[in-house]
Design a protein around this motif. Structure first.
Motif, short mmCIF file in Angstrom:
data_model
loop_
_atom_site.label_atom_id
_atom_site.label_comp_id
_atom_site.label_asym_id
_atom_site.label_seq_id
_atom_site.Cartn_x
_atom_site.Cartn_y
_atom_site.Cartn_z
N PRO A 43 0.84 -1.22 0.00
CA PRO A 43 0.00 0.00 0.00
C PRO A 43 0.86 1.26 0.00
CG PRO A 43 -0.79 -1.58 1.61
CD PRO A 43 0.55 -2.10 1.14
N ALA A 44 0.40 2.28 -0.69
CA ALA A 44 1.14 3.56 -0.82
C ALA A 44 0.91 4.40 0.42
CB ALA A 44 0.68 4.30 -2.06
N GLU A 45 2.01 4.80 1.04
CA GLU A 45 1.93 5.68 2.21
C GLU A 45 2.26 7.14 1.87
OE1 GLU A 45 0.89 4.77 5.11
OE2 GLU A 45 0.86 2.58 4.84
N SER A 46 2.91 7.36 0.74
CA SER A 46 3.26 8.72 0.32
C SER A 46 3.11 8.83 -1.18
CB SER A 46 4.71 9.05 0.74
OG SER A 46 5.62 8.25 0.01
N PHE A 47 3.23 10.05 -1.68
CA PHE A 47 3.08 10.24 -3.13
C PHE A 47 4.23 9.59 -3.90
CE2 PHE A 47 0.46 13.84 -1.59
CZ PHE A 47 -0.71 13.53 -2.25
N GLU A 48 5.39 9.47 -3.27
CA GLU A 48 6.49 8.78 -3.93
C GLU A 48 6.17 7.31 -4.15
OE1 GLU A 48 9.32 9.77 -5.29
OE2 GLU A 48 8.73 11.85 -4.95
N ASP A 49 5.41 6.70 -3.21
CA ASP A 49 5.08 5.28 -3.34
C ASP A 49 4.17 5.02 -4.53
OD1 ASP A 49 6.53 4.90 -1.06
OD2 ASP A 49 4.80 4.83 0.30
N LEU A 50 3.48 6.07 -5.02
CA LEU A 50 2.61 5.86 -6.17
C LEU A 50 3.40 5.47 -7.41
CD1 LEU A 50 0.15 8.89 -5.80
CD2 LEU A 50 -0.28 6.52 -5.17
N ARG A 51 4.64 5.92 -7.49
CA ARG A 51 5.46 5.62 -8.66
C ARG A 51 5.77 4.12 -8.75
NH1 ARG A 51 7.83 10.38 -10.65
NH2 ARG A 51 7.69 12.17 -9.25
N ARG A 52 5.74 3.45 -7.60
CA ARG A 52 6.18 2.05 -7.56
C ARG A 52 5.25 1.14 -8.37
NH1 ARG A 52 6.96 1.70 -2.28
NH2 ARG A 52 4.86 0.94 -1.85
N ASP A 53 3.97 1.13 -8.07
CA ASP A 53 3.05 0.21 -8.74
C ASP A 53 1.80 0.91 -9.28
OD1 ASP A 53 4.50 -2.21 -8.30
OD2 ASP A 53 3.91 -2.11 -6.19
N VAL A 54 1.31 1.95 -8.57
CA VAL A 54 0.00 2.52 -8.89
C VAL A 54 -0.03 3.11 -10.29
CG1 VAL A 54 -1.68 4.27 -8.26
CG2 VAL A 54 -0.57 2.91 -6.48
N PHE A 55 0.96 3.88 -10.66
CA PHE A 55 0.95 4.52 -11.97
C PHE A 55 1.00 3.49 -13.10
CE2 PHE A 55 2.87 8.62 -10.08
CZ PHE A 55 1.61 9.07 -9.75
N SER A 56 1.81 2.42 -12.92
CA SER A 56 1.86 1.41 -13.97
C SER A 56 0.52 0.68 -14.08
CB SER A 56 2.99 0.42 -13.69
OG SER A 56 2.79 -0.24 -12.45
N MET A 57 -0.13 0.39 -12.94
CA MET A 57 -1.46 -0.24 -13.00
C MET A 57 -2.45 0.64 -13.74
SD MET A 57 -2.17 -1.99 -9.30
CE MET A 57 -0.81 -2.37 -8.24
N LEU A 58 -2.42 1.94 -13.45
CA LEU A 58 -3.36 2.85 -14.12
C LEU A 58 -3.11 2.90 -15.62
CD1 LEU A 58 -3.42 5.79 -11.55
CD2 LEU A 58 -5.34 4.31 -12.15
N CYS A 59 -1.84 2.85 -16.01
CA CYS A 59 -1.54 2.88 -17.45
C CYS A 59 -2.06 1.62 -18.15
CB CYS A 59 -0.04 3.02 -17.65
SG CYS A 59 0.60 4.63 -17.18
N TYR A 60 -1.96 0.45 -17.48
CA TYR A 60 -2.54 -0.76 -18.06
C TYR A 60 -4.06 -0.68 -18.11
CZ TYR A 60 1.83 -3.42 -18.27
OH TYR A 60 3.08 -3.88 -18.59
N LEU A 61 -4.65 -0.01 -17.11
CA LEU A 61 -6.11 0.09 -17.06
C LEU A 61 -6.63 1.02 -18.16
CD1 LEU A 61 -8.65 -0.73 -15.51
CD2 LEU A 61 -8.23 1.19 -13.96
N GLY A 62 -5.94 2.16 -18.34
CA GLY A 62 -6.27 3.07 -19.41
C GLY A 62 -7.68 3.64 -19.31
N PRO A 63 -8.36 3.78 -20.45
CA PRO A 63 -9.70 4.41 -20.45
C PRO A 63 -10.75 3.59 -19.72
CG PRO A 63 -9.17 3.52 -22.62
CD PRO A 63 -7.92 3.41 -21.81
#
Length: 1138
Positions: free
Chosen positions: A168-188
């Motif tokens: 789980p992401a505790e800070s905005f830096e942690d979002l770079r780890r997995d969240v952004f890549s998941m969102l890119c795969y999810l897309g529209p």
């Protein structure tokens, strides 16, 4: 292990996917070992994906075509849908992927998704929802800390017990780890979960706020990418959800404008590529605005750019749609408004559309329609203005001024500031008052409810630092329109573009002056020398921008001085105001010195120059009539409200309170302006003695005043035209030393051909208004002897002796008397007629158009003389006949003026009533011979005798208006008579010795004989040789045919001796060419009068010359003249205006 799905159309059990996922997650088996056995093959998946994309594009293409539905096409579509339903939807790879996502095994799930086309896996709802659920669990801690709005209660989620799941992401830096890549795969396909969509957007807002608090450079590139690839496409795929749109707009507002505009541009490509378009056939009218508006609101949610492009294309063709469209846009979201602004900018910048009509003389109608739409939409709805303003700025930087029409409409609609030269006299009077009076009586439309919109416009300009750049670019572009942008464009279009650029500058500058605070304005506008020398701003525009700053600074300094020493005495307040003016304007006086060459300041003081350019009509006069008129209107409104029984009581009360409050504001504003004008006039009274140095001649002083002050400002705006005329009158009333009012008026009226020919259409209107105001003053003096004696009789501006050095006046004989002034006014009217007829006869479009505009403007004061009016009427009628088929706009102008001129005919008077003119004695010589060769002007050939005889008055204009005498086609001496000065003085001495004898002889002889006539003719020939063969005498020779001509010549010679004595009493430096010019002037007057006026007062009386007492001084003067030549304008020039 058995192979799953071995039988055809058999669905694989869900439990089998879960077992396989668990085995993979615990590394009991490898993904490569099981993936090769899953169906369908990767090649089949790629082919299916391509087929779906092709079908989507075909659907999009069909939406742009009009297809008439038939039974066959409907049957085919039904068969295709059935075939799709028959296909087995079972995809084992997707089933395993979903199971992996459910248990949180992102590593293996990512590996499977990489084997498939982009967004293929998440296009299946089950997979997308599983990935959304994993994202919920991953962002939950950070969302609780930074994303939850105040007062919101969210549903707590239990984290996965799986240790290998994403942390789980505790800070905005942690979002770079997995969240952004998941969102890119999810897309529209984030559109399947609006709650997760809102969470991501709120996290983005929290991140941007932290960045802003650190005051660091923009670091939101990661969220920009997410907004571009995920959020905007997802929003388009959602069902209509205005809340999500507003949430996303809240994030976009935090981005720099350039980035948010880039997102809007990319969102357009998303909606087009997706192919999910909806064709809307609107029948939008005023009656169905509400239902159509709701439909537009729904359609704009998913496909805003396509919808707005369609709406804008219709508006460009049908401008009557603007009103209904603007009303129907009230159901849009803030994000859609922003997209609307982008679509407008895109339509304006379309390189395929010409901004000129095919005739290349006017701006295209589509651009005018878009400009009107911009003004209406941006005023009514809270749309971000920065993009549109930046677009206009960029086009100006590129040297193009067409799009200034957009800025003009936006400022007019949002701030309520109109720019028009067609103001009525009441409106013009109201514009000289305070802001409240301007708002109530200065504009055509009633300005209401512009406070919020003008505040939004001001904030957009200040936040993006566009206020000063726009002003400077517009000021520079005025000349660019002519010299850079003009090129091969039609002259008519160049004039319109110049007027549009100038009018927008005046309008925009007025908006800044009235809406910016003192601090904001002073902070942004540099000093006058920097504006002119560094930014190359034309002087008139530079002072226009600086003028409000001077007013603000003087008032603030005045308030400081009042607070420092409290005193209620009016005199002390005035002194403090003068002190404040000196403190503020002293740096300005020093700064303006660098604007012109040093020789300019030999005559005009920098103080006078800065005073002229820094004041306005508000400073010079209080429009009491305008204030009274508006107060009476409000009182009538109150009375009408009280007498109206249909209005409810509460509304009556509100309206009465509003009208009463406005009355009080106007009365308070009038009182405030009155005090201010009194202070300004006192200041001018103290300054006037140091305004004009007159190191050279008064003629040169007036030339510089006209060139550097009067002419540039009188064509700047309509109110400036009135100001210039009023300022000249004020300088005269103040009895300013070295300022010759008579010479100033003469230079303005004597030849207007070149000025008129160089004006644009709007400048012609302003110049005409300036001439009208000048003529109003002259007409007032001309109409009443008492008024003339009171306002001009003993004023230095009406001295008829012009010297290089100061002269204290006071000698009544040096003042122009009332009857001679009436002659001068008639000469000015004749000059105006001559110039007008010349312009009308040129055949040039610009000359004819401009002179017709000027003549229409000065119609209240000109023509006043019947024969001059008839000459104009005849020529204008000819224009109407000539231009009816060739140039319809000139025909319309000429017909309009002709009709108004006929209406004014009843107010015209014969020439002998306009000025005292005695009829000459009848003789056998025809009138045409009496006029002789001196009648060189074209109007004289077809008009009455008065017009042709007016050419006799040209001699009086030569000392006054030497520079403008070319157009009159009468060549005068330039005054350089030094080579022949000795001969001239000797001949003058001979004339003076015989003057007394001729006078006695004339008194004894009742009439002229042939002998005396011959003698007079011989003397005249001698005078012409003595004067160096002046061409000025030639046209007069032919007119000397009347029986009284000999006696008139004797009178003129006697006046020469009188002039000599006066010159001695003045400064003792007579110049012979000037004397001879005066003699010619008096000869022309005596010829007209027929010699019967022997008892003239003032300068026209001829005392007996005192020859004996003048001999020694004459010898001294002769030696001086022989040693050096006299300058062309200097000396004592005795002008008796005939």
């Amino acid at each position: 292990k058995t192979k799953p799905g071995s039988e055809p159309n058999e669905e694989t059990p869900t439990s089998l996917y879960h077992i396989a996922a668990a085995l993979l997650h615990h590394n009991l088996i490898e993904l490569e070992d099981i993936y090769v056995h899953l169906m369908p093959l990767d090649a089949s998946i790629v082919e299916e994906h391509k087929r779906e994309i092709t079908e989507a594009k075909q659907i999009a293409r069909k939406l742009t075509m009009v297809v008439v539905p038939s039974e066959k096409t409907e049957d085919k579509e039904r068969e295709k849908e059935e075939e799709k339903n028959d296909k087995a939807p079972d995809n084992q790879k997707l089933g395993l992927l979903e199971a992996l996502l459910r248990i949180g095994d992102w590593h293996h799930a990512q590996s499977i998704m990489d084997q498939m086309p982009a967004f293929y896996a998440t296009s299946h709802k089950a997979v997308a929802l599983a990935l959304c659920q994993l994202l919920h669990l991953t962002v939950e801690p950070l969302y609780r800390r930074s994303g939850v709005p105040k007062g919101a209660k969210g549903c707590l989620l239990r984290p996965l017990r799986n240790k290998r799941a994403p942390r789980p992401a505790e800070s905005f830096e942690d979002l770079r780890r997995d969240v952004f890549s998941m969102l890119c795969y999810l897309g529209p396909h984030l559109s399947h979960d609006p709650i997760l969509f809102a969470k991501i957007v709120r996290l983005g807002k929290g991140f941007m706020k932290e960045v802003q608090q650190r005051d660091s450079e923009f670091e939101g590139s990661c969220f920009l990418s997410i907004a571009d690839q995920v959020l905007l496409p997802s929003l388009s795929l959602m069902e209509c959800n205005a809340c999500m749109s507003e949430e996303l707009w809240g994030l976009f507002k935090l981005f720099p404008y350039q980035h948010s505009l880039g997102l809007t541009i990319k969102s357009e490509s998303h909606s087009i590529d997706r192919g999910k378009c909806i064709g809307c056939k609107m029948r939008l009218t005023k009656e169905n605005v509400k239902p159509s508006g709701r439909q537009i609101g729904k359609l704009s949610h998913s496909n805003p750019t396509i919808l707005f492009d369609y709406i804008l294309s219709q508006i460009q063709w049908y401008d009557n749609l603007i009103g209904p469209v603007v009303d129907s846009l009230k159901y849009l979201t803030s994000l859609n408004y922003d997209v609307m602004a982008y679509c407008i900018i895109e339509a304006l910048a379309n390189p395929e559309k010409e901004k000129m009509k095919h005739d290349d003389t006017t701006i295209s109608s589509w651009l005018q329609s878009l400009a009107s739409l911009c003004g209406a939409v941006f005023r009514k709805y809270p749309i971000e203005l920065a993009g549109l303003l930046q677009y206009v700025t960029n086009t100006l930087k590129a040297g193009k001024s067409f799009d200034l029409l957009i800025l003009k409409e936006v400022v007019q609609k949002m701030a309520g500031i109109e720019i028009t030269d067609e103001m009525t006299s009441e409106q013009m009077e109201a514009m000289t008052g305070g802001e409240q009076l301007k708002a109530e009586g200065g504009y055509f439309g009633q300005i209401r409810n512009t406070k919020k919109s003008s505040q939004r416009l001001k904030d957009a300009l200040l936040d993006h630092d566009l206020a000063l750049p726009l002003c400077l670019l517009m000021a520079q572009q005025r000349n660019g329109v002519v010299f850079l942008e003009g090129g091969e464009k039609h002259l008519k279009l160049v004039g319109k573009l110049y007027d549009q650029c100038h009018d927008t500058l005046v309008q925009f500058g007025g908006f800044l002056a009235s809406n910016l605070s003192t601090e904001d304005y002073i902070k942004r506008v540099p000093s006058i020398d920097i504006l002119c020398n560094q930014f190359h701003t034309p002087h008139d525009a530079a002072f226009f921008l600086s003028r409000p700053m001077y007013g603000h600074q003087i008032l603030s300094k005045y308030d400081e001085l009042k607070k420092a020493e409290k005193s209620n005495r009016q005199q002390q307040k005035v002194h403090k105001y003068v002190a404040a003016c000196e403190l503020v304007m002293s740096p300005v006086h020093e700064a303006v010195v660098s604007l012109h060459p040093p020789r300019v300041w030999d005559d005009l003081r920098p103080q006078f120059y800065a005073t002229f350019w820094s004041l306005t009509m508000y400073d010079l006069a209080v429009p009491h009539n305008a204030y009274d008129r508006e107060v009476k209107k409000l009182q009538v409104q109150v009375k009408a409200i009280e007498e109206n029984p249909d209005v409810p009581m509460n509304k009556k009360k509100k309206e009465k309170e509003r009208c009463t409050a406005l009355q009080e504001k106007l009365q308070e504003e009038e009182k405030k302006q009155l005090e201010h004008v009194q202070r300004v006039l006192h200041r001018l009274k103290l300054e006037k003695d140091n305004w004009l140095l007159a190191k050279s001649t008064k003629n040169e002083t007036i030339t510089k005043f006209l060139q550097l002050c009067l002419f540039p400002r009188c064509i700047f705006s309509a109110i400036d035209a009135v100001y210039c005329a009023r300022f000249v009158e004020l300088v005269h009333q103040q009895k300013t030393p070295n300022f010759c009012t008579l010479l100033c008026y003469d230079r303005v009226f004597s030849d207007i051909i070149y000025t008129v020919a160089s004006c644009t259409e709007n400048e012609s209107r302003r110049y005409g208004r300036f001439l009208c105001c000048m003529l109003e003053t002259v007409t007032r003096w001309h109409s009443d002897r008492a008024v003339y004696e009171k306002e001009c009789g003993n004023y230095p501006g009406f001295l008829t002796i012009f010297r290089a050095t100061g002269f204290d006046g006071g000698n009544k004989a040096d003042q122009l008397d009332y009857e001679n002034f009436r002659h001068v006014v008639h000469k000015w009217h004749y000059k105006l007629t001559k110039a007008s007829v010349h312009c009308l006869e040129t055949g040039e479009y610009t000359h004819i158009r401009n002179i017709l505009i000027v003549l229409t403007k000065i119609l209240p004061c000109y023509p006043k003389v019947l024969n001059l009016g008839q000459a104009l009427e005849c020529r204008v009628h000819k224009i109407c006949l000539e231009e009816k088929e060739k140039r319809p706009d000139l025909y319309a102008l000429a017909m309009g003026y002709s009709g108004q001129l006929k209406g004014r005919k009843a107010h015209m008077v014969p020439e002998n009533e306009f000025h005292h003119k005695e009829q000459p004695v009848r003789s056998a010589t025809p009138v045409s011979q009496q006029n002789g060769p001196g009648t060189t002007t074209k109007p004289a050939s077809k008009t009455e005798e008065g017009v042709s005889e007016d050419d006799k008055y040209q001699g009086a204009a030569k000392p006054v208006n030497k520079a403008n005498s070319t157009a009159a086609k009468v060549t005068t001496s330039n005054g350089n008579g030094a080579p022949n000065s000795t001969k001239t003085i000797k001949e003058r001495d001979d004339k003076e010795k015989s003057g007394k004898e001729k006078k006695e002889k004339k008194e004894k002889t009742p009439g002229n004989t042939l002998e005396t006539k011959g003698e007079s003719r011989r003397e005249k020939q001698r005078d012409e040789r003595g004067a160096g063969g002046k061409e000025e005498r030639a046209p007069r020779e032919g007119k000397e045919k009347t029986p009284k001509a000999d006696r008139d010549k004797q009178k003129a010679e006697e006046k020469n001796s009188k002039e000599d004595n006066k010159a001695k009493a003045g400064n003792g430096e007579p110049k012979e060419p000037s004397r001879e010019r005066d003699t010619g002037a008096k000869e022309s007057k005596s010829k007209e009068k027929g010699g019967d006026r022997s008892a003239m007062s003032g300068s026209l009386k001829s005392p007996v010359p005192r020859l004996e007492s003048a001999e020694s001084e004459r010898d001294h003067k002769r030696r001086k003249l022989e040693t050096h030549s006299s300058p062309s304008h200097s000396s004592s020039v005795k002008v008796s205006m005939a």
